[in-house]
Design a protein around this motif. Sequence first.
Motif, PDB file in Angstrom:
ATOM      1  N   ASN A 118      -7.407   9.634  -4.010  1.00 57.46           N
ATOM      2  CA  ASN A 118      -6.045   8.854  -4.261  1.00 57.46           C
ATOM      3  C   ASN A 118      -4.936   9.492  -3.802  1.00 57.46           C
ATOM      4  O   ASN A 118      -5.200  10.219  -2.839  1.00 57.46           O
ATOM      5  CB  ASN A 118      -5.842   9.089  -6.071  1.00 57.46           C
ATOM      6  CG  ASN A 118      -6.000  10.518  -6.322  1.00 57.46           C
ATOM      7  OD1 ASN A 118      -5.893  11.454  -5.502  1.00 57.46           O
ATOM      8  ND2 ASN A 118      -6.480  10.835  -7.598  1.00 57.46           N
ATOM      9  N   GLU A 119      -3.818   8.950  -4.083  1.00 54.03           N
ATOM     10  CA  GLU A 119      -2.704   9.229  -3.274  1.00 54.03           C
ATOM     11  C   GLU A 119      -2.440  10.836  -3.432  1.00 54.03           C
ATOM     12  O   GLU A 119      -2.003  11.597  -2.659  1.00 54.03           O
ATOM     13  CB  GLU A 119      -1.535   8.377  -3.682  1.00 54.03           C
ATOM     14  CG  GLU A 119      -1.566   7.084  -3.281  1.00 54.03           C
ATOM     15  CD  GLU A 119      -1.756   6.984  -1.969  1.00 54.03           C
ATOM     16  OE1 GLU A 119      -0.647   7.229  -1.055  1.00 54.03           O
ATOM     17  OE2 GLU A 119      -2.631   5.881  -1.577  1.00 54.03           O
TER      18      GLU A 119
ATOM     19  N   TYR B 240      -7.868  -3.399  -4.217  1.00 51.82           N
ATOM     20  CA  TYR B 240      -8.261  -4.023  -5.310  1.00 51.82           C
ATOM     21  C   TYR B 240      -7.409  -5.315  -5.339  1.00 51.82           C
ATOM     22  O   TYR B 240      -8.023  -6.400  -5.576  1.00 51.82           O
ATOM     23  CB  TYR B 240      -8.060  -3.290  -6.606  1.00 51.82           C
ATOM     24  CG  TYR B 240      -9.407  -2.397  -7.099  1.00 51.82           C
ATOM     25  CD1 TYR B 240     -10.412  -3.122  -7.445  1.00 51.82           C
ATOM     26  CD2 TYR B 240      -9.215  -1.122  -6.887  1.00 51.82           C
ATOM     27  CE1 TYR B 240     -11.510  -2.283  -8.010  1.00 51.82           C
ATOM     28  CE2 TYR B 240     -10.315  -0.253  -7.561  1.00 51.82           C
ATOM     29  CZ  TYR B 240     -11.403  -1.000  -7.906  1.00 51.82           C
ATOM     30  OH  TYR B 240     -12.474  -0.212  -8.463  1.00 51.82           O
ATOM     31  N   THR B 241      -6.266  -5.334  -5.459  1.00 54.52           N
ATOM     32  CA  THR B 241      -5.475  -6.546  -5.468  1.00 54.52           C
ATOM     33  C   THR B 241      -5.545  -7.580  -4.276  1.00 54.52           C
ATOM     34  O   THR B 241      -5.814  -8.770  -4.666  1.00 54.52           O
ATOM     35  CB  THR B 241      -3.824  -6.175  -5.468  1.00 54.52           C
ATOM     36  OG1 THR B 241      -3.749  -4.906  -6.533  1.00 54.52           O
ATOM     37  CG2 THR B 241      -2.897  -7.113  -5.698  1.00 54.52           C
TER      38      THR B 241
ATOM     39  N   TYR C 117     -14.235   1.807  -7.277  1.00 49.28           N
ATOM     40  CA  TYR C 117     -13.695   2.525  -8.661  1.00 49.28           C
ATOM     41  C   TYR C 117     -14.335   4.104  -8.617  1.00 49.28           C
ATOM     42  O   TYR C 117     -13.378   4.894  -8.888  1.00 49.28           O
ATOM     43  CB  TYR C 117     -14.422   1.747  -9.882  1.00 49.28           C
ATOM     44  CG  TYR C 117     -14.058   2.552 -11.333  1.00 49.28           C
ATOM     45  CD1 TYR C 117     -12.720   2.277 -11.762  1.00 49.28           C
ATOM     46  CD2 TYR C 117     -14.693   3.580 -11.763  1.00 49.28           C
ATOM     47  CE1 TYR C 117     -12.160   2.926 -12.770  1.00 49.28           C
ATOM     48  CE2 TYR C 117     -14.489   4.199 -12.993  1.00 49.28           C
ATOM     49  CZ  TYR C 117     -13.137   3.936 -13.527  1.00 49.28           C
ATOM     50  OH  TYR C 117     -12.945   4.394 -14.808  1.00 49.28           O
TER      51      TYR C 117
ATOM     52  N   LEU D 297       0.842  -1.153  -0.147  1.00 46.61           N
ATOM     53  CA  LEU D 297       0.051  -0.152  -0.214  1.00 46.61           C
ATOM     54  C   LEU D 297       0.969   1.341  -0.002  1.00 46.61           C
ATOM     55  O   LEU D 297       0.399   2.185  -0.515  1.00 46.61           O
ATOM     56  CB  LEU D 297      -0.958   0.200   1.087  1.00 46.61           C
ATOM     57  CG  LEU D 297      -0.556   0.243   2.600  1.00 46.61           C
ATOM     58  CD1 LEU D 297      -0.453   1.691   2.991  1.00 46.61           C
ATOM     59  CD2 LEU D 297      -1.544  -0.439   3.660  1.00 46.61           C
TER      60      LEU D 297
ATOM     61  N   PHE E   5       2.225   1.098  -3.872  1.00 41.54           N
ATOM     62  CA  PHE E   5       1.356   1.451  -4.819  1.00 41.54           C
ATOM     63  C   PHE E   5      -0.128   2.327  -4.405  1.00 41.54           C
ATOM     64  O   PHE E   5      -0.900   2.247  -5.403  1.00 41.54           O
ATOM     65  CB  PHE E   5       1.036   0.074  -5.423  1.00 41.54           C
ATOM     66  CG  PHE E   5       2.095  -0.588  -5.949  1.00 41.54           C
ATOM     67  CD1 PHE E   5       2.739  -0.499  -7.376  1.00 41.54           C
ATOM     68  CD2 PHE E   5       2.578  -1.884  -5.370  1.00 41.54           C
ATOM     69  CE1 PHE E   5       3.536  -1.135  -7.768  1.00 41.54           C
ATOM     70  CE2 PHE E   5       3.608  -2.417  -5.880  1.00 41.54           C
ATOM     71  CZ  PHE E   5       4.051  -2.300  -7.138  1.00 41.54           C
ATOM     72  N   GLY E   6      -0.257   2.411  -3.207  1.00 42.58           N
ATOM     73  CA  GLY E   6      -1.377   3.270  -2.891  1.00 42.58           C
ATOM     74  C   GLY E   6      -2.493   2.191  -2.272  1.00 42.58           C
ATOM     75  O   GLY E   6      -2.562   1.054  -2.622  1.00 42.58           O
ATOM     76  N   LYS E   7      -3.170   2.937  -1.363  1.00 44.84           N
ATOM     77  CA  LYS E   7      -4.241   2.074  -0.566  1.00 44.84           C
ATOM     78  C   LYS E   7      -5.353   1.693  -1.475  1.00 44.84           C
ATOM     79  O   LYS E   7      -5.789   0.286  -1.474  1.00 44.84           O
ATOM     80  CB  LYS E   7      -4.804   2.888   0.391  1.00 44.84           C
ATOM     81  CG  LYS E   7      -3.854   3.410   1.497  1.00 44.84           C
ATOM     82  CD  LYS E   7      -4.319   4.398   2.645  1.00 44.84           C
ATOM     83  CE  LYS E   7      -3.483   4.743   3.491  1.00 44.84           C
ATOM     84  NZ  LYS E   7      -3.853   5.595   4.696  1.00 44.84           N
ATOM     85  N   LYS E   8      -5.735   2.456  -2.360  1.00 45.72           N
ATOM     86  CA  LYS E   8      -7.029   1.900  -3.282  1.00 45.72           C
ATOM     87  C   LYS E   8      -6.393   0.715  -4.127  1.00 45.72           C
ATOM     88  O   LYS E   8      -7.173  -0.294  -4.173  1.00 45.72           O
ATOM     89  CB  LYS E   8      -7.386   3.265  -4.113  1.00 45.72           C
ATOM     90  CG  LYS E   8      -8.698   2.863  -4.854  1.00 45.72           C
ATOM     91  CD  LYS E   8      -9.052   4.236  -5.582  1.00 45.72           C
ATOM     92  CE  LYS E   8     -10.244   3.864  -6.445  1.00 45.72           C
ATOM     93  NZ  LYS E   8     -10.752   5.204  -7.040  1.00 45.72           N
ATOM     94  N   THR E   9      -5.329   0.911  -4.644  1.00 44.58           N
ATOM     95  CA  THR E   9      -4.703  -0.431  -5.467  1.00 44.58           C
ATOM     96  C   THR E   9      -4.603  -1.655  -4.659  1.00 44.58           C
ATOM     97  O   THR E   9      -4.892  -2.761  -5.200  1.00 44.58           O
ATOM     98  CB  THR E   9      -3.347   0.032  -6.334  1.00 44.58           C
ATOM     99  OG1 THR E   9      -3.605   1.103  -6.935  1.00 44.58           O
ATOM    100  CG2 THR E   9      -2.955  -1.366  -6.958  1.00 44.58           C
ATOM    101  N   ALA E  10      -4.131  -1.599  -3.477  1.00 42.48           N
ATOM    102  CA  ALA E  10      -3.846  -2.441  -2.480  1.00 42.48           C
ATOM    103  C   ALA E  10      -5.185  -3.186  -2.203  1.00 42.48           C
ATOM    104  O   ALA E  10      -5.232  -4.498  -2.234  1.00 42.48           O
ATOM    105  CB  ALA E  10      -3.270  -2.011  -1.280  1.00 42.48           C
TER     106      ALA E  10
END
Length: 515
Positions: free
Chosen positions: A483-484, A349-350, A478, A339, A342-347
Amino acid sequence: SSVGTGGQSTGQAGQPSIWALSRLSICNKLSYAIGGAPYQITGCALGFFLQIYLLDVAQLDPFYASIILFVGRAWDAVTDPTVGFLVSRSPWTRFGRMLPWILLSTPLAVLSYFLIWYVPPFENGKVIWYLFFYCLFQTLQTCFHVPYSALTMFISSEQKERDSATAYRMTVEVLGTVLGTAIQGQIVGMANAPCLPGPGDIVADLNHTTNAAGLNDSEPVISLEHTKAAYMIASGVICLIYVLCALVLFFGVREKKESCRPRSEPMSFLQGIRLVMGHGPYAKLVMVFLFTSLAFMLLEGNFALFCSSTLGFRNNFQNILLAIMLSATLAIPFWQWFLTRFGKKTAVYTGTLSVVPFMVLVVCIKSNLIVTYVVSFASGVGVAAAFLLPWSMLPDVVDDFQVQNPDSTGHEALFYSFYVFFTKFASGVSLGISTLSLDFAGYITRGCSQPEEVHLTLKILVSAAPIALIIIGLVILYFYPINEERRQGNRKLLQEQRDNETDSETDSTELANVV
């Protein structure tokens, strides 16, 4: 009093700058993190084992068990915003505003938790017994967990320090789930009462000169009374840990307040609800958390029954659950790195999507113990992310709200209470619906075998339904706007506000001294 009582001034010159520049020691962070263990330990024990306990040990009808699980969680969900409102209006004490709630609620909480796992010596009032103590415990635990969650905003004003403390908390909370699963599962697993053969099992016994599925041979001397005693022993151990964690939190964390922030105008409970739910990013994040929590609560609440009934691992399901929790614990450092990289939102999702393939595999593969262990251990990596990463996003929403509403302060408890509200609401809905579905499918209490409809229902509850809910939650994510870049911008703006307020208060103090 008002919802914004947190903004009252102490009147000491220079304190705001100390607050703004303070750093948390490792001891502070560990003490804060340990405070999150009781909620996870008891929640994990109740989530994994309460359904099977009510059905097979207390021997309640599945319909009444579903009422207890749903009403108890629904009541618990209602208490969260109520307690959040009361906490936000609480007066400041020399111990803070959050910590006294935590300390005073603990004794009655552990007593009510212990009595949940006690089978009363009467039949007619069993449903009332479990419903009363389940609701009482959930209420008292709310008085612990809502202030604890809001405490994140009062241990430091620095986003980096709060993120670091949250990482400690995430690790300890996952360790708490491991501990809860291990204590409850291993103690109860050593006294697992044998199943009761049905008509089909008796025919199989005559044809193969064995008992039903061979499940009773391994533990012929264990009675239901032994199982009842094991549940009480496990609950006693968990109660002791609960008290110790509460004491460590109370004595190891110093609650701070920003003396320079202005006091908000008084508002009613409904006004407070409209205020926090009217903040767009918070509403979206809550909906994401609602659907993903509902998905994983369905999996958590039914996985023990799925392992014991559908896969046939009656004597091993507690070890399978432990494998999932151990994997989740080991994955926490990875997700913390992920996180930040790559950022919390991406984390989110993944991590959430990574568990989907294993949800499919666990219901598609044939009953094989080794393969089930491997799949369960691998799925724990995604479970850790799905359960805990959304919590790391909540302080960002609170900061975003404060940037957009600089004159409205002291609402942290309301933000966290509604977040917890939707978690518990999801749990209540999932447990109630799943237990009722098992009743309609014809679940047999303590049966060595179950109808095919029960197996199909359990497969849907641990795979198809959670996957659908996860997809809905991630679609909503989404549209989550923070975002970051926006998060870092909010952090800079808040720091500028604090610096300006500190300068203003310093100038006012110097002027007063001159006069």
